[in-house]
Design an enzyme around this catalytic site. Structure first.
Site, mmCIF file in Angstrom:
data_model
loop_
_atom_site.group_PDB
_atom_site.id
_atom_site.type_symbol
_atom_site.label_atom_id
_atom_site.label_comp_id
_atom_site.label_asym_id
_atom_site.label_seq_id
_atom_site.Cartn_x
_atom_site.Cartn_y
_atom_site.Cartn_z
ATOM 1 N N LYS A 84 8.284 12.396 123.771
ATOM 2 C CA LYS A 84 9.155 13.332 123.045
ATOM 3 C C LYS A 84 8.411 14.643 122.793
ATOM 4 O O LYS A 84 7.183 14.699 122.935
ATOM 5 C CB LYS A 84 9.576 12.707 121.709
ATOM 6 C CG LYS A 84 8.413 12.439 120.754
ATOM 7 C CD LYS A 84 8.799 11.538 119.605
ATOM 8 C CE LYS A 84 7.602 11.287 118.704
ATOM 9 N NZ LYS A 84 7.825 10.181 117.767
ATOM 10 N N ARG A 132 12.841 6.219 106.898
ATOM 11 C CA ARG A 132 13.439 7.303 107.680
ATOM 12 C C ARG A 132 14.682 6.733 108.347
ATOM 13 O O ARG A 132 15.614 6.350 107.654
ATOM 14 C CB ARG A 132 12.393 7.850 108.675
ATOM 15 C CG ARG A 132 12.780 9.128 109.358
ATOM 16 C CD ARG A 132 11.672 9.709 110.215
ATOM 17 N NE ARG A 132 11.272 8.822 111.315
ATOM 18 C CZ ARG A 132 10.322 9.108 112.211
ATOM 19 N NH1 ARG A 132 9.657 10.254 112.125
ATOM 20 N NH2 ARG A 132 10.028 8.271 113.176
ATOM 21 N N TYR A 140 -3.227 43.578 112.045
ATOM 22 C CA TYR A 140 -2.282 43.814 110.945
ATOM 23 C C TYR A 140 -2.946 43.590 109.586
ATOM 24 O O TYR A 140 -3.718 42.655 109.402
ATOM 25 C CB TYR A 140 -1.110 42.835 111.046
ATOM 26 C CG TYR A 140 -0.153 43.119 112.173
ATOM 27 C CD1 TYR A 140 0.524 44.334 112.257
ATOM 28 C CD2 TYR A 140 0.076 42.156 113.139
ATOM 29 C CE1 TYR A 140 1.413 44.570 113.307
ATOM 30 C CE2 TYR A 140 0.969 42.386 114.183
ATOM 31 C CZ TYR A 140 1.626 43.601 114.256
ATOM 32 O OH TYR A 140 2.507 43.833 115.287
ATOM 33 N N MET A 160 1.539 38.090 117.155
ATOM 34 C CA MET A 160 2.513 37.312 117.930
ATOM 35 C C MET A 160 1.997 36.985 119.332
ATOM 36 O O MET A 160 2.146 35.864 119.813
ATOM 37 C CB MET A 160 3.830 38.096 118.016
ATOM 38 C CG MET A 160 4.977 37.270 118.556
ATOM 39 S SD MET A 160 6.498 38.207 118.680
ATOM 40 C CE MET A 160 7.000 38.379 116.984
HETATM 41 C C1 LIG Z 1 6.797 9.254 117.817
HETATM 42 C C2 LIG Z 1 7.097 7.829 117.713
HETATM 43 C C3 LIG Z 1 6.201 6.869 118.201
HETATM 44 C C4 LIG Z 1 4.840 7.210 118.764
HETATM 45 O O1 LIG Z 1 3.873 7.239 117.744
HETATM 46 P P1 LIG Z 1 2.345 7.503 118.089
HETATM 47 O O2 LIG Z 1 1.673 7.429 116.769
HETATM 48 O O3 LIG Z 1 2.254 8.849 118.696
HETATM 49 O O4 LIG Z 1 1.926 6.432 119.026
HETATM 50 C C5 LIG Z 1 6.602 5.550 118.183
HETATM 51 N N1 LIG Z 1 7.800 5.189 117.667
HETATM 52 C C6 LIG Z 1 8.669 6.081 117.165
HETATM 53 C C7 LIG Z 1 9.959 5.613 116.612
HETATM 54 C C8 LIG Z 1 8.340 7.432 117.160
HETATM 55 O O5 LIG Z 1 9.206 8.316 116.657
#
Ligand SMILES: *Cc1c(COP(=O)(O)O)cnc(C)c1O
Length: 379
Positions: free
Chosen positions: A35, A133, A262, A310
């Site tokens: 991801k 979550r 800046y 930037m």
């Molecule tokens: C991002 C994520 C992982 C991966 O976690 P790592 O600590 O990077 O191995 C695993 N499961 C879920 C649901 C995640 O969102």
């Protein structure tokens, strides 16, 4: 040479992948979490490398990420680990993605859509065993699984949960999450649900909780060879995969009294040779590294002077002999005998390495690093 670029050491990626696979053995599938553009490493190059190594399970955050991955890997199983807006439901079917399910409203909508398409849609049910979550709470899980089994066009292919604290010294919270997960696993079996995959472990748990592998694990960070921080107490001999580079743009001699960038936050006190480097916060080089960050030039550390802007930073190269315009600058990675790690950057920004690499922006191209032949033979 571009203004700034990321080099991906695919051999290191393969090394880390083997290390994880050795740890989990044959009884578990490795789902590679790619991801957020593979934690900033570039989803395309990472997915291609891992697919070549035989991996067929991938985790993404969104339907959009899943769609891009599907275009590359027709035969992969792609699990969407993030929350999905109802408007993106059709994308699940178009790209044949596997969503995680945390609520009945989404499940019902998905089932209806699957029915219209005359398909049975595989889903993985998420249980909130303590992450706080996504996922249904354990007290609701039995009813939830029961209700899902009555939706004729969904197939509960997997059940998963996520650990909140597997990177912490104290494993008790993780173990209590595992107990709850075991209970849900038993429920699903008692209910006769033909669930194929159970997964709980992230990177940390893969190495630290060998009894929490079930038949699938989800690995992100460790594939990239990173630890969350420099304080992490474990060394699993991972190899960092990513280097972030730029080049010396302009070189200028500043005289005492002249200021840099800046806000004029740095005033030069003695004649100072400064390199203007074409990378900035728009590329993901954090502005809080103003007057603080270090970069490598000709193998030596050069301090960032003045504010990060930037598109540019300025670094003091007075003490480094022979620097020329066009010289390679290392923002993250190794140069000569010195190294700047994602963990180092995380430390100076009071965050974790995850955030450092994820922040590297889309403007920065990701390319394979030149391989060292010797490493190839050692794998
Ligand atoms: C991002 C994520 C992982 C991966 O976690 P790592 O600590 O990077 O191995 C695993 N499961 C879920 C649901 C995640 O969102």
């Amino acid at each position: 040479m571009p203004r700034t670029w990321v080099e991906i050491d695919t051999e290191a990626l393969a090394w880390n992948c083997r290390l994880v696979q050795n740890k989990i053995g044959d009884a578990s599938q490795l789902l590679a979490v790619i991801k957020a553009n593979a934690y900033g490493h570039g989803a395309a190059i990472v997915a291609r490398t891992l697919h070549d190594l035989g991996l067929r399970w991938f985790g993404v955050a969104s339907v959009e990420e899943g769609k891009a991955l599907r275009a590359m890997l027709p035969d992969a199983n792609i699990v969407v680990l993030g929350w999905i807006p109802p408007e993106e439901l059709h994308g699940i079917f178009e790209s044949e993605l596997i969503p995680q399910i945390s609520d009945m409203r989404f499940a019902t909508a998905l089932d209806a859509q699957a029915q219209r398409q005359d398909r049975v849609q595989p889903v993985h049910v998420k249980i909130d065993t303590g992450m706080g979550r996504l996922g249904v709470f354990p007290r609701e899980s039995e009813n939830f699984l029961g209700a899902l089994s009555r939706l004729s066009h969904l197939r509960v292919e997997g059940i998963l949960s996520h650990l909140s604290s597997a990177d912490e010294e104290n494993l008790e919270p993780s173990q209590s999450q595992q107990k709850i997960f075991d209970e849900v696993l038993r429920q699903s079996q008692a209910a006769g649900l033909p669930v194929q995959w159970f997964h709980l472990a992230n990177s940390h748990a893969i190495f630290r909780m060998p009894h929490a592998h079930y038949n699938m694990v989800r690995c992100g960070l460790f594939l990239y060879g990173l630890y969350p921080t420099n304080d992490y107490s474990f060394d699993f001999s991972l190899r960092p995969v990513l280097s972030w580079k730029s080049q010396v743009g302009l070189i200028k001699e500043y005289q005492p009294g002249q200021t840099v960038s800046y806000g004029r936050t740095h005033r030069v006190e003695r004649p100072t040779k400064i390199a203007v480097i074409p990378v900035g916060y728009a590329d993901g080089y954090n502005r809080r590294l103003s007057n603080k960050g270090l970069v490598l030039v000709r193998g030596a550390f050069a301090r960032v002077l003045g504010r990060v802007t930037m598109d540019h930073i300025m670094a003091d190269i007075s003490a480094i002999p022979g620097v020329q315009e066009g010289d390679e600058v290392v923002l993250l990675g190794r140069q000569g005998d010195n190294r700047i790690s994602a963990e180092d950057l995380a430390q100076s920004l009071d965050t974790i390495s995850y955030e450092i690499v994820c922040a590297i922006g889309p403007r920065v191209s990701r390319i394979p690093a030149k391989q060292e032949i010797a490493l190839k033979n050692s794998l």
